[in-house]
Design a protein around this motif. Structure first.
Motif, short mmCIF file in Angstrom:
data_model
loop_
_atom_site.label_atom_id
_atom_site.label_comp_id
_atom_site.label_asym_id
_atom_site.label_seq_id
_atom_site.Cartn_x
_atom_site.Cartn_y
_atom_site.Cartn_z
N ARG A 117 0.84 -1.21 0.00
CA ARG A 117 0.00 0.00 0.00
C ARG A 117 0.87 1.26 0.00
NH1 ARG A 117 -2.90 -3.27 3.72
NH2 ARG A 117 -1.96 -2.17 5.50
N ASP A 147 1.09 4.15 -2.97
CA ASP A 147 0.91 5.58 -2.67
C ASP A 147 2.11 6.39 -3.15
OD1 ASP A 147 -1.51 5.03 -1.49
OD2 ASP A 147 -0.74 5.06 0.56
N ASP A 203 1.82 6.88 -6.80
CA ASP A 203 0.70 7.78 -7.11
C ASP A 203 1.13 9.24 -7.05
OD1 ASP A 203 -1.03 5.70 -7.52
OD2 ASP A 203 -1.93 5.78 -5.52
#
Length: 358
Positions: A19, A23, A26
């Protein structure tokens, strides 16, 4: 207190880190200073993202966190930045490894090199160049993520130094790996150990442990020799296991055909031990298969059976277990200095790494 076993820690850290990694990618597009007209730069980032998030056991992330737990069980600032750094360095290595090996697939998808070859079928030099640059970008990002972290300047510099040295050692190891396969003589154990140490152990085990201690506020210099010895042993175990599985593993379980080292002409642990164990027609058969990229599965199966008859498979397993036992004893010596639960993890890790199914 019951110690959480390596596979349990692996799953827990893997899920959380994946995760975090998603991120990171992103937001990378907004922080990477590329010319506004460029389309290749965001495509490169997307390929790095795809490869990075496609899989991987995240063992380096686990080692990083467990090294911090040697001295504290409290949350440690800086572990996320260090984890991103070690995995970006891993991505760098994967991109370049697949280019060197001309590999078409990695973790169930196309390699960066083959993705670029498909993108630019009429421009092979551009595909090659962009692949090199993608790997270089991952390396630069692995250092930038540390230098841009919120850690104190002294810790940032120390972590960046660890990763810079790890990257240099790994690249030297890759060079030595290629050089090993050019030698006329079969490489001895010392050569194989040195290649495994430089190519894998220093960035996969030694650097994450040093980063974890730094994040926890401990200068690892006082423990340098024993950490290096432990990392070398664990790295050698891992390389032996990979080489063993490449010839003697279950192709269905691994998801890829066996015999890759034979076809590529690599003098791996398994191939070197096999060459040392056979003579006459058997040795001629192995030498004929070595470097034959069109080698049929039947030829690999015959050489595998030869290795089993000559005791090569059993000898490699014994070597792995002996090496794992030495690493375990070294880690057990940390009791009394560091936290028992984390010490037990490092003591159990080598044997689990050798015996695990996947």
């Amino acid at each position: 207190m019951t110690t959480e076993r390596p596979p349990d820690r692996l799953v827990r850290h893997q899920q959380r880190f994946d995760r975090l990694f998603a991120d990171y990618f992103d937001t990378l597009g907004t922080t990477l200073d590329a010319p506004s007209f460029s389309r290749f730069a965001p495509e490169c980032v997307e390929l790095l993202r795809d490869l990075s998030l496609r899989g991987g056991k995240r063992m380096r992330v686990v080692l990083l966190h467990e090294a911090a737990r040697l001295v504290t069980d409290e949350p440690v600032e800086g572990l996320d930045a260090a984890a991103l750094s070690v995995e970006l360095l891993q991505t760098h290595g994967l991109v370049h490894d697949d280019l060197i090996d001309d590999s078409a697939t990695r973790r169930g998808g196309p390699t960066t090199y083959y993705a670029y070859r498909e993108r630019f079928p009429e421009h092979p030099r551009a595909a090659l160049g962009l692949t090199v640059l993608a790997g270089d970008l991952a390396l630069a990002l692995s250092l930038r993520v540390l230098l841009e972290s919120a850690l104190p300047a002294e810790v940032r510099r120390a972590m960046a130094e660890v990763q810079t040295r790890a990257a240099a050692d790994t690249i030297v190891g890759q060079i030595a790996d290629l050089e090993r396969d050019f030698a006329a003589a079969v490489p001895d154990t010392g050569v194989l150990h040195d290649v495994a140490d430089h190519k894998s152990a220093r960035y996969s085990v030694f650097a994450p442990m040093r980063l974890g201690l730094l994040a926890a506020g401990v200068r690892p210099d006082a423990h340098e020799d024993e950490l290096r010895r432990y990392a070398r042993l664990v790295g050698i175990c891992g390389q032996m296991r990979d080489d063993y599985l490449d010839l003697f593993g279950d192709a269905a379980a691994m998801g890829k055909p066996t015999g890759g080292d034979l076809r590529e002409g690599r003098r791996s642990y398994a191939v070197a031990r096999l060459l040392a164990a056979v003579t006459g027609p058997e040795r001629a058969t192995v030498e004929q298969a070595l470097g034959d990229r069109s080698g049929a599965p039947e030829a690999v199966a015959a050489i595998r059976a030869m290795g089993e008859r000559r005791g090569v498979a059993d000898a490699l397993q014994a070597d792995m277990r002996r090496c794992a036992a030495q690493a375990r004893q070294l880690a057990l010596g940390w009791h009394g200095r560091w936290r028992a639960e984390a010490v037990d993890f490092f003591a159990e890790l080598p044997s689990w790494s050798v015996e695990r199914a996947g």
